[in-house]
Design a protein around this motif. Sequence first.
Motif, short mmCIF file in Angstrom:
data_model
loop_
_atom_site.label_atom_id
_atom_site.label_comp_id
_atom_site.label_asym_id
_atom_site.label_seq_id
_atom_site.Cartn_x
_atom_site.Cartn_y
_atom_site.Cartn_z
N ARG A 8 52.16 -1.54 73.47
CA ARG A 8 51.34 -2.75 73.29
C ARG A 8 49.85 -2.40 73.34
O ARG A 8 49.05 -2.94 72.58
CB ARG A 8 51.69 -3.79 74.36
CG ARG A 8 53.05 -4.44 74.11
CD ARG A 8 53.33 -5.61 75.06
NE ARG A 8 54.73 -6.02 74.92
CZ ARG A 8 55.71 -5.69 75.76
NH1 ARG A 8 55.46 -4.97 76.85
NH2 ARG A 8 56.95 -6.08 75.53
N ALA A 9 49.53 -1.49 74.23
CA ALA A 9 48.13 -1.08 74.32
C ALA A 9 47.68 -0.35 73.06
O ALA A 9 46.55 -0.49 72.59
CB ALA A 9 47.93 -0.20 75.55
N LEU A 10 48.60 0.42 72.49
CA LEU A 10 48.25 1.21 71.30
C LEU A 10 48.20 0.37 70.04
O LEU A 10 47.33 0.56 69.18
CB LEU A 10 49.28 2.33 71.09
CG LEU A 10 49.27 3.46 72.13
CD1 LEU A 10 50.51 4.34 71.97
CD2 LEU A 10 48.01 4.30 71.98
N ALA A 13 49.70 -6.28 71.25
CA ALA A 13 50.96 -6.89 71.69
C ALA A 13 51.70 -7.57 70.55
O ALA A 13 52.93 -7.61 70.51
CB ALA A 13 50.68 -7.89 72.82
N ASP A 14 50.94 -8.10 69.56
CA ASP A 14 51.58 -8.80 68.45
C ASP A 14 52.44 -7.89 67.58
O ASP A 14 53.26 -8.38 66.79
CB ASP A 14 50.51 -9.41 67.53
CG ASP A 14 49.86 -10.61 68.15
OD1 ASP A 14 50.29 -11.00 69.25
OD2 ASP A 14 48.91 -11.14 67.54
N HIS A 15 52.23 -6.60 67.70
CA HIS A 15 52.91 -5.69 66.79
C HIS A 15 53.97 -4.85 67.49
O HIS A 15 54.41 -3.84 66.96
CB HIS A 15 51.88 -4.82 66.05
CG HIS A 15 50.90 -5.67 65.29
ND1 HIS A 15 51.29 -6.50 64.27
CD2 HIS A 15 49.56 -5.86 65.44
CE1 HIS A 15 50.24 -7.14 63.80
NE2 HIS A 15 49.18 -6.79 64.50
N VAL A 16 54.33 -5.29 68.68
CA VAL A 16 55.48 -4.71 69.39
C VAL A 16 56.46 -5.85 69.61
O VAL A 16 56.32 -6.65 70.55
CB VAL A 16 55.04 -4.08 70.73
CG1 VAL A 16 56.25 -3.50 71.47
CG2 VAL A 16 53.97 -3.02 70.51
N LEU A 17 57.42 -5.99 68.69
CA LEU A 17 58.32 -7.14 68.71
C LEU A 17 59.51 -6.86 69.62
O LEU A 17 60.12 -5.79 69.54
CB LEU A 17 58.84 -7.43 67.29
CG LEU A 17 57.79 -7.46 66.17
CD1 LEU A 17 58.46 -7.76 64.83
CD2 LEU A 17 56.70 -8.47 66.48
N VAL A 41 60.68 -3.43 68.06
CA VAL A 41 60.32 -3.12 66.67
C VAL A 41 58.81 -2.98 66.63
O VAL A 41 58.09 -3.89 67.04
CB VAL A 41 60.80 -4.23 65.71
CG1 VAL A 41 60.25 -3.99 64.31
CG2 VAL A 41 62.32 -4.31 65.69
N LEU A 42 58.35 -1.84 66.15
CA LEU A 42 56.91 -1.55 66.13
C LEU A 42 56.37 -1.72 64.72
O LEU A 42 57.00 -1.30 63.75
CB LEU A 42 56.65 -0.10 66.58
CG LEU A 42 57.38 0.37 67.84
CD1 LEU A 42 57.00 1.82 68.15
CD2 LEU A 42 57.05 -0.55 69.01
N VAL A 87 62.60 0.77 66.52
CA VAL A 87 62.45 0.73 65.07
C VAL A 87 60.96 0.73 64.75
O VAL A 87 60.21 -0.08 65.32
CB VAL A 87 63.13 -0.50 64.46
CG1 VAL A 87 62.91 -0.56 62.95
CG2 VAL A 87 64.63 -0.50 64.78
N LEU A 88 60.55 1.64 63.87
CA LEU A 88 59.13 1.69 63.49
C LEU A 88 59.04 1.30 62.02
O LEU A 88 59.55 2.02 61.15
CB LEU A 88 58.57 3.09 63.75
CG LEU A 88 57.05 3.22 63.64
CD1 LEU A 88 56.54 4.32 64.56
CD2 LEU A 88 56.62 3.49 62.21
#
Lengths: 466, 466
Positions: A8-10, A13-17, A41-42, A87-88
């Motif tokens: 989430r830090a990287l 947070a919106d893009h770590v589902l 899901v990243l 999943v990326l």
Amino acid sequence: MALLDDLRALLGADHVLTEAADVAPYLSDWTGAFVGTAAAVLRPADTAQVAAAVGACAAAGVAVVPQGGNTGLAGGGVPDASGEQVVLVLDRLRRVRSVDPVADTITVEAGVVLATVQEQAAAVGRLFPLSLGSEGSCTVGGNVSTNAGGTAVLRYGMMRDLVLGLEVVLPDGRVWDGLRPLRKDNTGYDLKQLFIGAEGTLGIVTAAVLRMLPDTPRRATALLALPSVDAAVALLPLLREHGGGELSTWELVDRQALELVTANLPEARDPFGEPHPCYGLVEYAGSADHVASRLEEALTDGVERGLVVDAVVAGSPSQRAELWALREGVSEAQKVEGATLKHDVTLPITDLAGYVAEVGPRVLDALPGARLVVYGHIGDGNLHYNVSAPVGDDDALRAAAPALTRIVYDAVAARGGSISAEHGLGALKRDAAASYKSDVEVELMRTVKRALDPRGLMNPGKVLPD
Amino acid sequence: MALLDDLRALLGADHVLTEAADVAPYLSDWTGAFVGTAAAVLRPADTAQVAAAVGACAAAGVAVVPQGGNTGLAGGGVPDASGEQVVLVLDRLRRVRSVDPVADTITVEAGVVLATVQEQAAAVGRLFPLSLGSEGSCTVGGNVSTNAGGTAVLRYGMMRDLVLGLEVVLPDGRVWDGLRPLRKDNTGYDLKQLFIGAEGTLGIVTAAVLRMLPDTPRRATALLALPSVDAAVALLPLLREHGGGELSTWELVDRQALELVTANLPEARDPFGEPHPCYGLVEYAGSADHVASRLEEALTDGVERGLVVDAVVAGSPSQRAELWALREGVSEAQKVEGATLKHDVTLPITDLAGYVAEVGPRVLDALPGARLVVYGHIGDGNLHYNVSAPVGDDDALRAAAPALTRIVYDAVAARGGSISAEHGLGALKRDAAASYKSDVEVELMRTVKRALDPRGLMNPGKVLPD
């Protein structure tokens, strides 16, 4: 989970589902046959974020499953059932980095949709020839990672033949910048070849330099009624001799496939007055009008030799589209009709007719009433040897499926063919492929995997058996 | 040496050469710059003997140097000075195993000469397009192992693009049979790609399935007088737009190169009335006569845009041969003239003219009187950026060589080019290549080498620094 906080830090947070509703679309493949679960899901935004995320997962010992447009047919892009994998998804890497009509190259990120590449090339008067059914949603990263095929391979080759350079995030999170726009570069091992067709098991493709080709605005297209698959094979050299390098398409559709299309797709109709054992779609494409007269000569020659029974030549772009729809509609028509067992095999071209003659009766012996739907890229030796369920009896097909697939594959192996021409292995065919390969070949593949991904964290369980 | 006795038992005593006079031809490369010694030169008769010999050497811990037609320019096929290595020559593996004009494939053993492949394809009305100066003596095994290029890459690609399958003897003597004639085979890692262009450092190619292509019997050829390298680059898209996929050749010869050819080769003459800064050789090839009118249109367009100053169109096959001889004679003419420092670089095509403009003055600063001989496959971005000694002063060139090469390569690296377009690395360029590559890339190469040849016995000291 500390890893998720790091991610989430990287990535933001919106893009770590992690919510069930958010992650669901990424957990099953197009066929619905493979459904997994995932720790998260990243959705990284760029190459640096992919690298950071992969590095964090590697440090935590968590496996990563890369996913493109999720249009695969072999379960290669979905996680397993453990719930431990991540999943990326590359869908935010959507930049077209450059289009160069002097060098005839286009540099795009992994999440760019194939149709966008085709459009970008067309906008500068060039052709990006890769073409397949899912081109409106499949992405370049997936095309590279599965070495995608389609209907233009006969003339232009697979995706592998269209890639000049790659940018790849390695299993430990380092970035290999091999994004060179060079046609010739003999400075050691051609590393990009390792990642093309590796289905994300050796690293994650984040960008590619692709070749553009001269456009072929003049097209001559015909659907041929053929007496046999034998005739379809015999026509290949004839079509080449008349068409030279301008033969772009030589596709097969058998009678059963055509019947499914005309029965299930509203606009489709059989252009011939009577049924024929099979049909061939041929196209010559070039920059001059002679493609039409060349095709006419080829058809006359084919009729004289008894290889062509009847033919419909497209007289307009819309007629061309109608003929193509008969070929391209097969997969959808099968889906409407009921359960389908799909195979994607290559035979040495001269063995194709013998293969079809031998395998059909065996399949029907094993499952009476099964409908053989045989079509595909006959110019490449590539058949989609599919089996539709007996009418109204999907369960019978499901029960017989392992035995039928065995019949189809055994006969491929006996002729030195391939059990996956263009779909790849994924989770679906990894065991079957290994069982038909020599020990030396399987061990070489394992050697490569161990060398590049010693901890087995990149898309584990795909391509190679565990 | 017990190994030699074993090898004599395996191959027959006649095919284990150890006498100085017998082994001499195998110990130095074509350039004469690399001369080694060897414990023996082996001439196995077939794949099984290659495997047995490699296995015996591996058991004894003796390094093997595979050699094809010995036409390389980078010292890749000759042993080092230790006298401990064994040279394994493939010249007795000369069988054409099959020619298939339906599948358009030809299967040949490693020792088959390239010209033989071309002839076999022509005999069935097909084209094997790979074409290079040494085609009368270079062999398929070497072509595969060096990923050979030449004058048809613009249209048909490198040797890599023409290989469908390989048979390879691995470093431990096992045989990998990947000799499949399939256009499409997505069943895991494409192992053949590892061995193509690996210069024998990962295994020994013993046979290959190659693609044949439609013949192009109609050709239109012209030599163009150009105002600049800039114009040559600007002409590439113009030539493509008029010629479509039928543009087969776009080669550059600068004024100095042409002068060396006309001065040193008896039949060569300058077809133009006055000197020009450089010249381009263009060829359209296809199956129809329109290639001639297309070329004419292209030349008219080029003249109108100021990119073409003058042109000679070949009116007959012998005139075509004369024009080609001006391009193909450069290397020989340079050899006659005296010492030459050769480079084989690729630039991104749009950077070519800037590169030439920048590097020339720097080279002349470092060695006043040096003669820049710049020619090559401009359509591929590939220049043979050679330097001939100042008239009568070969020693000056030899003394300045390292500095000149540094100038040439530094400018390539600054533009993201390649210091070896088609010649490979061999012993000559392994250190330079590594110095210009990223650490990640060199380490990936080492990872591959260690994985496939963990004991470092296959052609050690080539491609990668020790």
